[in-house]
Design a protein around this motif. Structure first.
Motif: not given
Length: 504
Positions: A294-310
RNA sequence: GGUGCGGUAGCCAAGCGGUUAGGCACCGGUUUGCAAAACCGGCACACGUGGGUUCAAAUCCCAUCCGCACCUCCA
């Protein structure tokens, strides 16, 4: 009438309508993993992207042949296996199995073919021979074979660079065996002692790029529809595939090249070399696999996705995944509501609640039309949200209709229809592929374990609170709830029954 | 140096020439013994910056700044 499928082609840098070479049949090749380690979230993202593509095309009624190779012969495998004192092929076979499980876990369908390099040495050797015969490649005295980049006039057409640009900033090591520094190895001599296979040029191993040309041709033909991978494969891997394939077969290799964007950590690309990667396996301790998707599909596949680690004290949390998982909870909750209403009713989009009926009626077409626009999954997820909202609305209204049997019956059928539409909308996305009770059970189990809680003691507290409530001892009842809230347990009173959940 | 990708309201994220997707957070309301969940409403008239084209630009053009990636293995 359905809108045409339009996909972004890296080659032309524009959206193109998908016109399969063989009408009604789409052939797709995806570069899979090199099997020497656990799959990380970047792999999961690329694979989820192409999984949605495959599912979507099938949902459109197209036949899809989906091939994802396994690079089971590679120097990294050799080195890792040596560290583990394991035979390289045994090691890579083991890792291939692990990686398959990891990708399946995040909802990726098993490809129609998963060819491995080790099973296609003949194809590879034949292809190299053909390239040598055409003077597109040359053998050097050490027994290595190189592809002559200068001989392929269109070299650079995928990555949109030319040989001279590449040379200026190139960090390629000088190698006087090569005619051009950018020539790449088709066959690497390995000597008698190390891992290798016999060939006309002596014992050795195939270079990285040649395998994909050989295996794609074997399963999909020398010319097929879509070739994909992560954006980091555009150069040199896919560029080289095009060069060697078109040099030998003389016709365009893949028609459409699709590339998934990166998954970044602190705005930097997640990668093995930076050491900032998070594996699928790591994340499963804190989040559900559906949350990842779901997290991946929340953004368009060609753009970057920032994955936060807290880091919160001892605990490591992934806020993006938590938010996604809460949404998945919501979707399953809505489905669950429909299931309870629908029973075994015959699905029918009845207009008892017009607003709800209209959402249910249009949802599937909206999802498919979003996906037809270069896989616009964020919009598809928004439709799922509308559907869930309509489902909850239906659940809210249905009670009021009880005194009117005819309308009540209509609402029940509408719920059944809603469930069916839910399924049709989530299947192309690869979401919600299990029953909601399965999902609830597994997320609850995991969340309990994470917080060191057990269901039995929570149930006991809940029972105690229920007793207090029936005696109208609200001070006691609220004290128990406060205690449970402190532990991360949320109570849900439905009439006389109290349920509980552990929110993210 | 070359080649790409990205910069949208507090945050995430669609849109890519003209009716402001969606989500999170936040604030009201319905509901509840009180809550939670669910639902309803409010939410920001936002589009890196400066020019230009146009009746009309977040969307097109030019310039410019910032971030990232690729040009070595990397999904």
């Amino acid at each position: 009438m359905v809108s045409p499928v339009r996909l972004y082609n890296t080659l032309s840098q524009s959206l193109e309508p998908l016109e399969p070479l063989e009408p009604g049949h789409v052939r797709i090749y995806l570069c899979g993993l090199t099997t020497y380690d656990h799959a990380h979230l970047g792999h999961a993202r690329t694979n989820s992207t192409f999984d949605v593509l495959v599912r979507f095309l099938r949902a459109r009624g197209l036949r899809v042949t989906f091939v994802r190779n396994v690079t089971d012969v590679d120097d990294k495998i050799l080195h890792r296996a040596a560290e583990l004192c394991e035979d390289p092929l045994t090691f890579s076979a083991r890792m291939a199995h692990v990686n398959d499980g990891e990708l399946k876990c995040v909802g990726c369908l098993v490809p129609d073919h998963e060819p491995r390099v080790s099973g296609h040495l003949d194809d590879i050797v034949r292809l190299i021979e053909a390239l040598i015969a055409r003077d597109a490649a040359y053998v050097v005295d050490t027994g290595d074979v190189y592809f002559a980049v200068r001989g392929f006039a269109e070299y650079g057409k995928l990555s949109h660079r030319n040989l001279d640009d590449l040379r200026v900033g190139a960090r390629v090591e000088a190698d006087d065996r090569k005619r051009d520094p950018l020539d790449f190895a088709l066959w690497k001599a390995s000597g008698d002692q190390t891992w290798g296979w016999p060939s006309p040029w002596g014992r050795g191993r195939p270079g990285w790029h040649i395998e994909c040309s050989a295996m794609a041709a074997r399963y999909l033909g020398e010319h097929f529809d879509i070739h994909g991978g992560g954006m980091d494969l555009i150069f040199p891997h896919h560029e080289n595939e095009i060069a060697q394939s078109e040099a030998v077969w003389g016709a365009p290799f893949a028609k459409l090249w699709m590339h998934a964007g990166f998954l970044n950590v602190d705005t930097e690309k997640m990668s093995k070399s930076l050491g900032n990667f998070v594996t699928i396996r790591d994340v499963l301790a804190t989040n559900d696999p559906e949350a990842i998707r779901y997290f991946f599909l929340g953004a368009h596949y060609r753009g970057p996705i920032d994955f936060d680690v807290e880091r919160r004290g001892e605990r490591v949390v992934f806020p993006g995944l938590d938010e996604a998982e809460a949404r998945v909870d919501y979707l399953y909750g809505a489905c669950d509501a429909l299931t309870r209403i629908a029973g075994n009713a015959e699905p029918e989009v009845s207009d008892v609640i017009p607003g709800v009926a209209s959402v249910i009626r249009n949802a599937e077409a909206r999802v498919l039309s979003a996906l037809a626009k270069d896989l616009n999954t964020p919009v598809a997820l928004a439709v799922l949200g509308d559907l869930a909202k309509a489902a909850n609305e239906l659940a809210l209204q249905v009670g009021k209709l009880k005194k009117d049997p005819k309308r009540y019956e209509g609402a029940v059928r509408l719920a059944a229809a809603g469930l069916e539409v839910f399924r049709r909308c989530t299947t192309p996305l690869g979401l919600m592929q299990v029953a909601s009770d399965v999902y609830v059970a597994r997320t609850r189990g995991r969340r309990l374990a994470q917080r060191g809680l057990d269901a039995a003691s929570i149930d006991a507290k809940v029972e105690e609170r229920t007793r207090a409530r029936t005696q109208k001892d609200f001070a006691r009842s609220d004290a128990i709830r406060a205690e449970l809230t402190g532990l991360g347990v949320e109570l849900l009173d439905f009439g006389g029954v109290t349920g509980w959940k552990i929110p993210l």
